[in-house]
Write a protein that holds these residues in place. Structure first.
Motif, mmCIF file in Angstrom:
data_model
loop_
_atom_site.group_PDB
_atom_site.id
_atom_site.type_symbol
_atom_site.label_atom_id
_atom_site.label_comp_id
_atom_site.label_asym_id
_atom_site.label_seq_id
_atom_site.Cartn_x
_atom_site.Cartn_y
_atom_site.Cartn_z
ATOM 1 N N LYS A 178 -2.554 115.345 -4.894
ATOM 2 C CA LYS A 178 -3.476 116.477 -4.773
ATOM 3 C C LYS A 178 -3.121 117.579 -5.768
ATOM 4 O O LYS A 178 -4.008 118.129 -6.434
ATOM 5 N N THR A 179 -1.840 117.878 -5.897
ATOM 6 C CA THR A 179 -1.404 118.920 -6.821
ATOM 7 C C THR A 179 -1.762 118.565 -8.261
ATOM 8 O O THR A 179 -2.237 119.414 -9.032
ATOM 9 N N PHE A 180 -1.547 117.305 -8.625
ATOM 10 C CA PHE A 180 -1.898 116.867 -9.979
ATOM 11 C C PHE A 180 -3.382 117.066 -10.259
ATOM 12 O O PHE A 180 -3.763 117.604 -11.314
ATOM 13 N N HIS A 181 -4.232 116.642 -9.330
ATOM 14 C CA HIS A 181 -5.679 116.760 -9.539
ATOM 15 C C HIS A 181 -6.115 118.226 -9.603
ATOM 16 O O HIS A 181 -7.016 118.583 -10.371
ATOM 17 N N GLN A 182 -5.476 119.075 -8.819
ATOM 18 C CA GLN A 182 -5.823 120.496 -8.865
ATOM 19 C C GLN A 182 -5.443 121.105 -10.206
ATOM 20 O O GLN A 182 -6.214 121.881 -10.784
ATOM 21 N N TYR A 183 -4.272 120.774 -10.718
ATOM 22 C CA TYR A 183 -3.867 121.274 -12.031
ATOM 23 C C TYR A 183 -4.783 120.747 -13.134
ATOM 24 O O TYR A 183 -5.124 121.478 -14.069
ATOM 25 N N PHE A 184 -5.182 119.495 -13.021
ATOM 26 C CA PHE A 184 -5.949 118.857 -14.093
ATOM 27 C C PHE A 184 -7.414 119.282 -14.085
ATOM 28 O O PHE A 184 -8.025 119.427 -15.153
ATOM 29 N N PHE A 185 -7.994 119.497 -12.904
ATOM 30 C CA PHE A 185 -9.438 119.707 -12.819
ATOM 31 C C PHE A 185 -9.847 121.139 -12.470
ATOM 32 O O PHE A 185 -11.020 121.469 -12.593
ATOM 33 N N ASN A 186 -8.928 121.977 -12.012
ATOM 34 C CA ASN A 186 -9.269 123.382 -11.795
ATOM 35 C C ASN A 186 -9.185 124.103 -13.137
ATOM 36 O O ASN A 186 -8.091 124.372 -13.643
ATOM 37 N N LEU A 187 -10.344 124.406 -13.707
ATOM 38 C CA LEU A 187 -10.403 124.930 -15.068
ATOM 39 C C LEU A 187 -11.179 126.239 -15.115
ATOM 40 O O LEU A 187 -12.245 126.363 -14.501
ATOM 41 N N SER A 188 -10.615 127.201 -15.839
ATOM 42 C CA SER A 188 -11.287 128.471 -16.075
ATOM 43 C C SER A 188 -11.775 128.502 -17.519
ATOM 44 O O SER A 188 -11.225 127.814 -18.379
ATOM 45 N N PRO A 189 -12.807 129.295 -17.811
ATOM 46 C CA PRO A 189 -13.299 129.377 -19.189
ATOM 47 C C PRO A 189 -12.366 130.203 -20.073
ATOM 48 O O PRO A 189 -12.772 131.200 -20.686
ATOM 49 N N ASP A 190 -11.131 129.797 -20.108
ATOM 50 C CA ASP A 190 -10.114 130.492 -20.889
ATOM 51 C C ASP A 190 -9.152 129.444 -21.438
ATOM 52 O O ASP A 190 -8.583 128.658 -20.680
ATOM 53 N N GLN A 206 -13.895 115.140 -27.138
ATOM 54 C CA GLN A 206 -15.335 115.173 -26.843
ATOM 55 C C GLN A 206 -15.866 116.600 -26.764
ATOM 56 O O GLN A 206 -17.069 116.798 -26.580
ATOM 57 N N GLY A 207 -14.990 117.582 -26.870
ATOM 58 C CA GLY A 207 -15.418 118.975 -26.825
ATOM 59 C C GLY A 207 -15.665 119.498 -25.424
ATOM 60 O O GLY A 207 -16.336 120.526 -25.254
ATOM 61 N N TYR A 208 -15.119 118.815 -24.408
ATOM 62 C CA TYR A 208 -15.390 119.200 -23.024
ATOM 63 C C TYR A 208 -14.867 120.600 -22.727
ATOM 64 O O TYR A 208 -15.575 121.440 -22.138
ATOM 65 N N TYR A 209 -13.650 120.879 -23.123
ATOM 66 C CA TYR A 209 -13.049 122.174 -22.818
ATOM 67 C C TYR A 209 -13.710 123.297 -23.634
ATOM 68 O O TYR A 209 -13.893 124.413 -23.126
ATOM 69 N N ASN A 210 -14.070 123.002 -24.859
ATOM 70 C CA ASN A 210 -14.771 124.001 -25.673
ATOM 71 C C ASN A 210 -16.123 124.357 -25.064
ATOM 72 O O ASN A 210 -16.561 125.519 -25.110
ATOM 73 N N ASN A 211 -16.794 123.354 -24.482
ATOM 74 C CA ASN A 211 -18.081 123.615 -23.838
ATOM 75 C C ASN A 211 -17.918 124.524 -22.613
ATOM 76 O O ASN A 211 -18.751 125.404 -22.363
ATOM 77 N N LEU A 212 -16.831 124.289 -21.843
ATOM 78 C CA LEU A 212 -16.588 125.148 -20.685
ATOM 79 C C LEU A 212 -16.373 126.598 -21.119
ATOM 80 O O LEU A 212 -16.901 127.533 -20.500
ATOM 81 N N ILE A 213 -15.618 126.768 -22.195
ATOM 82 C CA ILE A 213 -15.309 128.114 -22.667
ATOM 83 C C ILE A 213 -16.545 128.800 -23.246
ATOM 84 O O ILE A 213 -16.850 129.956 -22.927
ATOM 85 N N LYS A 237 -6.121 129.559 -22.725
ATOM 86 C CA LYS A 237 -4.733 129.623 -22.271
ATOM 87 C C LYS A 237 -4.595 129.147 -20.827
ATOM 88 O O LYS A 237 -3.616 128.472 -20.472
ATOM 89 N N ALA A 238 -5.558 129.511 -19.983
ATOM 90 C CA ALA A 238 -5.512 129.083 -18.584
ATOM 91 C C ALA A 238 -5.669 127.572 -18.477
ATOM 92 O O ALA A 238 -4.982 126.914 -17.677
ATOM 93 N N ILE A 239 -6.564 127.013 -19.287
ATOM 94 C CA ILE A 239 -6.743 125.559 -19.294
ATOM 95 C C ILE A 239 -5.467 124.865 -19.735
ATOM 96 O O ILE A 239 -5.006 123.896 -19.119
ATOM 97 N N GLN A 240 -4.877 125.348 -20.816
ATOM 98 C CA GLN A 240 -3.658 124.737 -21.342
ATOM 99 C C GLN A 240 -2.509 124.837 -20.342
ATOM 100 O O GLN A 240 -1.717 123.894 -20.190
ATOM 101 N N ALA A 241 -2.427 125.958 -19.632
ATOM 102 C CA ALA A 241 -1.361 126.131 -18.644
ATOM 103 C C ALA A 241 -1.496 125.136 -17.499
ATOM 104 O O ALA A 241 -0.512 124.524 -17.059
ATOM 105 N N GLY A 242 -2.726 124.952 -17.015
ATOM 106 C CA GLY A 242 -2.943 123.998 -15.933
ATOM 107 C C GLY A 242 -2.691 122.569 -16.357
ATOM 108 O O GLY A 242 -2.058 121.794 -15.632
ATOM 109 N N ILE A 243 -3.172 122.194 -17.540
ATOM 110 C CA ILE A 243 -2.985 120.836 -18.036
ATOM 111 C C ILE A 243 -1.499 120.553 -18.258
ATOM 112 O O ILE A 243 -1.000 119.451 -17.961
#
Length: 208
Positions: free
Chosen positions: A77-89, A118-125, A91-97
């Protein structure tokens, strides 16, 4: 004279029975003392003293096998939360990953690299989208190591104009590393991790 001999024989039989009784009692007492000593030693080994706010508190250590399913589910559960809980930032994404990758092998790193290419994180931001995950249930097979698991979760993507829900199902295995660290407190490692399902769902279907 015969009477004296009978008295001596009777006395000898009494002494013999008393001696056997005494020896048997001593053996039983000795066995009990040995068993009690081992019990006290084992109880002492399972007793842990911790220091909390300047006070010494006593806690009892339990067999890890009893807590194994709970620890495995919490690690997953902790792994999935770190991997999939993403903010449009970024640094925050990199910290969680980064935290997530401490809990898994190269299969998680490969999944992250694929999403990044695939540009997934850039699209979120760029679209200012936040992503949250709710782990619904985790099935773990603890009968053999490495422990196979399937994780069922719901993703929630929130943008300024709408909210999208996705059904997420992943699977993999968990290996016991036998070593606990600050970055991996349970000492497990997720391996051969893959996403089976990641599709949009109707929000009404999520209501009980």
């Amino acid at each position: 004279m015969f009477k004296q001999l009978r008295n001596i024989d009777t006395a000898f039989q009494h002494i013999k029975r008393f001696s056997l009784f005494l020896i048997t009692a001593n053996v039983l007492v000795l066995c009990f003392c040995i068993w009690k000593s081992y019990s006290l030693v084992d109880e002492a080994q399972n007793r842990v003293h911790i220091l909390y706010n300047g006070k010494v508190l006593e806690a009892l250590a339990s067999d890890r096998k009893l807590n194994l399913p709970v620890e495995l589910r919490d690690h997953i559960k902790t792994f999935h939360q770190y991997f999939f809980n993403l903010s449009p930032d970024e640094k925050a994404i990199q910290a969680g990953i980064t935290k997530a990758l401490y809990l898994a092998d190269e299969s998680a790193k490969q999944a992250y690299d694929n999403l990044r290419e695939q540009g997934y994180y850039n699209n979120l931001i760029s679209a200012n989208i936040s992503q949250e995950i709710t782990v619904d249930s985790i099935k773990v097979d603890v009968n053999s190591s490495p422990y196979g698991f399937t994780c069922y979760a719901t993703e929630k993507l929130v943008r300024s104009t709408s909210t999208i829900f996705r059904k997420l199902v992943t699977q993999g295995q968990v290996r016991d590393m036998k070593t606990q660290t600050d970055n991996n407190p349970h000492g497990f490692l997720i391996q051969h991790w893959e996403t089976l399902v990641n599709t949009d769902v109707d929000p009404k279907a999520l209501k009980p």
